[in-house]
Design an enzyme around this catalytic site. Structure first.
Site, mmCIF file in Angstrom:
data_model
loop_
_atom_site.group_PDB
_atom_site.id
_atom_site.type_symbol
_atom_site.label_atom_id
_atom_site.label_comp_id
_atom_site.label_asym_id
_atom_site.label_seq_id
_atom_site.Cartn_x
_atom_site.Cartn_y
_atom_site.Cartn_z
ATOM 1 N N HIS A 1 0.833 -1.198 0.000
ATOM 2 C CA HIS A 1 0.000 0.000 0.000
ATOM 3 C C HIS A 1 0.871 1.252 0.000
ATOM 4 C CE1 HIS A 1 -2.947 -2.924 1.614
ATOM 5 N NE2 HIS A 1 -3.830 -2.168 1.014
ATOM 6 N N ASP B 1 -4.957 -6.282 -7.345
ATOM 7 C CA ASP B 1 -5.167 -5.476 -6.147
ATOM 8 C C ASP B 1 -5.360 -4.030 -6.611
ATOM 9 O OD1 ASP B 1 -5.407 -4.902 -3.454
ATOM 10 O OD2 ASP B 1 -3.564 -5.921 -2.875
#
Length: 497
Positions: A200, A269
């Site tokens: 992330h 993702d």
């Protein structure tokens, strides 16, 4: 099919010289996040009209169960084969608390209990609840093996550190979810558990040689018929030294499609994660991921301008020939096949075992190295990191759960290091009471170690609790889901069944 929509800040690319069937196929390859709980933004309606493959819901889209049902119904009125998805791992990570989601522990606690039937019951409750809400794609379970203790992102989201154990519980989870008519999605291929970086925030890498990678759980998931896999934004030098898995033809094509034989939908993702966005940009990431072998890419941010930019990059690449039409048509065909099987929620949903989650959490609690008596009237110092910005978590704390069982208890919950004076005040407040010191992944957060050390120096009699991966001695919950904390609170309050 194309017209300008008021309020769109980026130009709306029409099909132009592309056949409408190819334009529709390109839109099938996108999954979009958005803002709103009852109304659908006009830009999103336009994307759905042109073939958008799916939407992903987050806490921002959730108010209560009736509202979610209304929202998913509205989305399907726009196009019945739209896939409506959500991250739904259980434990401390979930977006449906406001909609009455079943309370289940995270995957690590299920692995500690190691009862696949109980794992199936927990997965069944989550999937059954989704079905009642009109959500039929669940981006779960986590197939990653928690290989590195320094890993900052997988941890208790994994079923464990043993690939065989993880595979065993994946099979149970997938079968239970399938039984509810909900599509499961094993993630994050080919594994995020061997990294020491959170993708992330920056590029992550797994330096292990090929024969040591954790592919066994993904093989088991594929053998179990999992309809979807999610790729990891992780570089694997043994497989492709240049590109993260999401963008790698070697990993998505040669390994996943070729060697492992997966023919379901491969979804990326979220493209706005820094491992993709900072190095490539979301738009280029969408184009490269689809060319590499992904079937859908997720743009989870609610700003639809980002989704439009990704869509436009894909359309432009189709026009230029940089992205093969056959690749997009193949991807869209897989998405359509998935939608035929899962897009329509069942008309009736059988009840689920509402007590399975608490039972699993209770069975997972362990006392490492000590025998703990109840500590009525305790002072509870609960130390834990603040919520991860990309993973919803309700901020549950141990003190609240203890006080629900023992109103004489008191204490504090800390998500950052207090100054020394505050630690002294805490010790004074705990004087004459049993002291409980709980940490969550203190190895990753040195401030927790410092505060714990200061408390234990003054109060060596304190009861130690770990709510993340287990550390040292004391009571371990193996997760911070509400049922995990409740199960620990029952032990501390002397009310465990």
């Amino acid at each position: 099919m194309s017209h300008r929509i008021p309020g769109v800040t980026l130009p709306e690319h029409g099909p132009g010289d592309l056949p409408e069937t190819l334009d529709e196929a390109a839109h099938r390859c996108l999954v979009a996040g958005f803002d709103g709980t009852t109304t659908v933004p006009d830009t999103l309606k336009r994307l759905i009209d042109r073939g958008l493959g799916g939407v992903i819901l987050f806490t921002r889209n959730i108010r209560d169960a009736d509202q979610v049902r209304e929202l998913t119904g509205t989305l399907r009125e726009l196009r019945p084969d739209l896939l409506v998805a959500i991250d739904n791992e259980g434990g401390g990570i979930g977006h449906l608390v406001g909609a009455g989601a079943p309370e289940v522990p995270g995957s690590w606690a299920l692995g500690v209990t190691d009862d696949p039937a109980l794992t199936a019951a927990c997965a069944d409750s989550l999937a059954g609840h989704l079905a009642t809400l009109g959500i039929t794609v669940s981006y779960a379970p986590v197939a990653d093996v928690q290989h590195r203790p320094e890993n900052p992102i997988v941890r208790t989201r994994s079923f464990g550190a043993d690939p065989d154990l993880v595979a065993r519980h994946l099979r149970a989870w997938i079968a239970a979810t399938e039984g509810r008519g909900v599509a499961s999605c094993a993630k994050h291929f080919p594994g995020h558990g061997g990294t020491v970086t959170d993708s992330h925030h920056e590029t992550a890498a797994d330096p292990r040689p090929y024969h040591r990678l954790d592919l066994a759980p993904f093989r088991a998931a594929i053998a179990a018929g999992v309809p979807m896999l999610m790729s990891a934004h992780v570089v694997f030098p043994a497989l492709d030294p240049d590109r993260p898995a999401t963008l790698s033809p070697r990993i998505l094509g040669d390994l996943l499609r070729g060697e492992l034989g997966f023919d379901g939908v491969l979804v990326s993702d979220a493209l706005e994660m820094k491992a993709i966005a900072d190095r490539y940009g979301e738009a280029a990431g969408a184009r490269i991921a689809l060319a590499a072998g992904a079937d859908q890419v997720i743009v989870a941010v609610p700003h639809l301008e980002t989704t439009l930019a990704c869509r436009d990059a894909v359309l432009d690449a189709l026009r230029s020939g940089e992205l093969a039409r056959e690749r997009v048509e193949e991807a869209a065909a897989r998405v359509r096949r998935l939608a035929r099987r899962y897009a329509t929620p069942p008309e009736a949903v059988a009840p689920w075992d509402a007590g399975a989650g608490l039972e699993a959490a209770r069975r997972a609690v362990r006392s490492r190295g000590v025998v703990l008596p109840p500590v009525p009237g305790a002072y509870v110092a609960d130390l834990f990191p603040p919520p991860h910005p990309a993973l919803n978590w309700g901020g549950e704390d141990l003190l609240t759960e203890v006080r629900a069982l023992d109103p004489t208890a008191t204490g504090t919950a800390l998500t950052d290091e207090p100054d020394p004076a505050a630690v002294g005040e805490l010790l004074r407040a705990a004087a004459g009471r049993p002291l409980v010191v709980a940490v969550c992944d203190a190895g990753l957060y040195p401030w927790q170690k410092r505060v714990r050390a200061a408390l234990l120096a003054a109060r060596p009699d304190a009861v130690r609790v770990s709510t993340g991966l287990p550390e040292d001695t004391g009571l371990c919950s193996f997760g911070r889901g509400r049922v995990n904390l409740r199960a620990v609170a029952e032990v501390l309050a002397g009310s465990a069944p």
